[in-house]
Design a protein around this motif. Structure first.
Motif, short mmCIF file in Angstrom:
data_model
loop_
_atom_site.label_atom_id
_atom_site.label_comp_id
_atom_site.label_asym_id
_atom_site.label_seq_id
_atom_site.Cartn_x
_atom_site.Cartn_y
_atom_site.Cartn_z
N PRO A 1 68.14 -29.83 36.05
CA PRO A 1 67.28 -29.75 37.24
C PRO A 1 66.66 -28.37 37.45
O PRO A 1 65.55 -28.26 37.96
N PHE A 2 67.35 -27.31 37.03
CA PHE A 2 66.77 -25.97 37.18
C PHE A 2 65.48 -25.85 36.39
O PHE A 2 64.45 -25.38 36.89
N TRP A 3 65.52 -26.28 35.13
CA TRP A 3 64.32 -26.16 34.30
C TRP A 3 63.24 -27.13 34.74
O TRP A 3 62.04 -26.85 34.61
N SER A 4 63.62 -28.28 35.30
CA SER A 4 62.62 -29.18 35.87
C SER A 4 61.91 -28.52 37.05
O SER A 4 60.68 -28.61 37.18
N LEU A 5 62.67 -27.87 37.90
CA LEU A 5 62.07 -27.13 39.02
C LEU A 5 61.16 -26.02 38.50
O LEU A 5 60.06 -25.80 39.03
N HIS A 6 61.65 -25.31 37.51
CA HIS A 6 60.86 -24.20 36.96
C HIS A 6 59.51 -24.71 36.46
O HIS A 6 58.46 -24.16 36.80
N HIS A 7 59.52 -25.77 35.65
CA HIS A 7 58.28 -26.26 35.07
C HIS A 7 57.35 -26.86 36.12
O HIS A 7 56.13 -26.85 35.96
N ALA A 8 57.94 -27.40 37.20
CA ALA A 8 57.11 -27.98 38.25
C ALA A 8 56.39 -26.92 39.07
O ALA A 8 55.39 -27.21 39.72
N ASN A 9 56.91 -25.69 39.06
CA ASN A 9 56.34 -24.64 39.90
C ASN A 9 55.57 -23.58 39.12
O ASN A 9 55.05 -22.65 39.73
N VAL A 10 55.53 -23.70 37.81
CA VAL A 10 54.82 -22.72 36.98
C VAL A 10 53.69 -23.41 36.23
O VAL A 10 53.93 -24.45 35.61
N PRO A 11 52.48 -22.87 36.28
CA PRO A 11 51.37 -23.49 35.52
C PRO A 11 51.70 -23.54 34.03
O PRO A 11 52.37 -22.66 33.50
N PRO A 12 51.23 -24.58 33.34
CA PRO A 12 51.56 -24.73 31.91
C PRO A 12 51.23 -23.51 31.07
O PRO A 12 51.98 -23.15 30.16
N GLU A 13 50.12 -22.85 31.37
CA GLU A 13 49.72 -21.70 30.55
C GLU A 13 50.62 -20.49 30.77
O GLU A 13 50.62 -19.56 29.96
N ASP A 14 51.39 -20.48 31.85
CA ASP A 14 52.27 -19.35 32.14
C ASP A 14 53.73 -19.63 31.81
O ASP A 14 54.59 -18.75 31.99
N ARG A 15 54.05 -20.83 31.35
CA ARG A 15 55.46 -21.19 31.16
C ARG A 15 56.14 -20.41 30.06
O ARG A 15 57.32 -20.06 30.20
N ALA A 16 55.45 -20.11 28.99
CA ALA A 16 56.09 -19.36 27.90
C ALA A 16 56.55 -17.99 28.38
O ALA A 16 57.67 -17.56 28.10
N ILE A 17 55.70 -17.31 29.14
CA ILE A 17 56.07 -15.99 29.67
C ILE A 17 57.19 -16.13 30.70
O ILE A 17 58.14 -15.34 30.72
N SER A 18 57.09 -17.15 31.54
CA SER A 18 58.09 -17.33 32.58
C SER A 18 59.46 -17.67 32.00
O SER A 18 60.49 -17.16 32.46
N ILE A 19 59.48 -18.54 30.99
CA ILE A 19 60.77 -18.88 30.34
C ILE A 19 61.39 -17.63 29.72
O ILE A 19 62.60 -17.39 29.85
N ALA A 20 60.56 -16.81 29.06
CA ALA A 20 61.07 -15.57 28.47
C ALA A 20 61.62 -14.64 29.54
O ALA A 20 62.66 -14.00 29.35
N ALA A 21 60.92 -14.55 30.68
CA ALA A 21 61.38 -13.68 31.76
C ALA A 21 62.72 -14.15 32.32
O ALA A 21 63.63 -13.35 32.57
N VAL A 22 62.85 -15.48 32.52
CA VAL A 22 64.12 -16.03 33.02
C VAL A 22 65.26 -15.72 32.06
O VAL A 22 66.35 -15.30 32.46
N ASN A 23 65.02 -15.92 30.76
CA ASN A 23 66.06 -15.65 29.77
C ASN A 23 66.40 -14.16 29.68
O ASN A 23 67.57 -13.80 29.48
N CYS A 24 65.40 -13.30 29.83
CA CYS A 24 65.67 -11.86 29.80
C CYS A 24 66.54 -11.44 30.98
O CYS A 24 67.48 -10.65 30.83
N ILE A 25 66.23 -11.99 32.16
CA ILE A 25 67.05 -11.66 33.34
C ILE A 25 68.47 -12.19 33.14
O ILE A 25 69.46 -11.51 33.48
N GLY A 26 68.60 -13.40 32.57
CA GLY A 26 69.93 -13.94 32.30
C GLY A 26 70.71 -13.08 31.31
O GLY A 26 71.90 -12.83 31.50
N ASN A 27 70.03 -12.61 30.27
CA ASN A 27 70.70 -11.75 29.29
C ASN A 27 71.09 -10.41 29.90
O ASN A 27 72.14 -9.84 29.57
N LEU A 28 70.24 -9.90 30.79
CA LEU A 28 70.58 -8.66 31.48
C LEU A 28 71.83 -8.84 32.34
O LEU A 28 72.71 -7.98 32.37
N GLY A 29 71.91 -10.01 33.00
CA GLY A 29 73.12 -10.30 33.78
C GLY A 29 74.35 -10.40 32.90
O GLY A 29 75.45 -10.01 33.30
#
Length: 199
Positions: free
Chosen positions: A107-135
């Motif tokens: 459900p998290f990734w479903s929410l993410h994709h529903a709120n991010v335009p398709p052309e921005d999803r690659a950058i947004s997914i990378a940003a989410v994973n970077c923040i997770g790795n930083l944590g």
């Protein structure tokens, strides 16, 4: 190994693998419930939000409970069998935390994709994973610093115990609980659908 010192690494590995199939089933069931195709899009979006916010808030509460059990296993006036029981309770709560938090992945990734335009999803997914790795780097470092500063120290007869990580776990879990519950309240109040669930 603190609970069952006679166990081999293989035995410990088998036991720690047991919750994984349960986690998989919980993740599938949570995702299926959140993405019910019979719901209107707004209601489906709100249901995903409830799963994500509820799972992360419950996960943070379980982390606090794990920390309390760790602290009690060291500071409380318990005999050795009671201390082992508290350590076992912290381990069971930790497994419950892993199951609840992973149930929100779909459900998290479903929410993410529903709120991010398709052309921005690659950058947004990378940003989410970077923040997770930083944590993943900052979290253990901060927890270790809190353990060194606050303790509690293990009893003299036990030179190494999980209870020494107790206060750090309580503080970090409490911070996560405060943040996740605040975000859940704010997000759910803002996005509550006005339509009928089946409209």
């Amino acid at each position: 190994r603190e609970l069952f010192p006679a166990w081999s690494e293989r035995d410990v590995g088998f036991v720690t693998a047991v919750p994984v199939p349960i986690q998989i089933v919980c993740t599938v069931l949570a995702s299926r419930w959140a993405d019910d195709a019979a719901l209107a899009p707004s209601a489906r979006h709100y249901r995903r939000l409830k799963v994500v916010c509820g799972a992360y808030t419950a996960s943070a509460a379980l982390v606090v409970a794990v920390g309390v059990a760790m602290v009690c296993s060291v500071l409380g006036s318990f005999d050795e069998s009671q201390r082992r029981g508290l350590s076992l309770a912290s381990m069971v709560l930790n497994v419950a935390y892993a199951m609840v938090s992973l149930a929100a992945a779909g459900p998290f990734w479903s929410l993410h994709h529903a709120n991010v335009p398709p052309e921005d999803r690659a950058i947004s997914i990378a940003a989410v994973n970077c923040i997770g790795n930083l944590g993943g780097f900052v979290g253990p470092y901060l927890r270790g610093a809190l353990a060194d500063t606050l303790g509690p120290r293990c009893p003299p007869v036990r030179h190494d115990c999980v209870g020494q990580w107790g206060w750090g776990t309580v503080i970090m879990g409490g911070g996560a609980l405060l943040l996740s519950s605040s975000l859940a309240i704010a997000a759910c109040a803002r996005l509550r659908p006005s339509c009928s669930p089946r409209a």
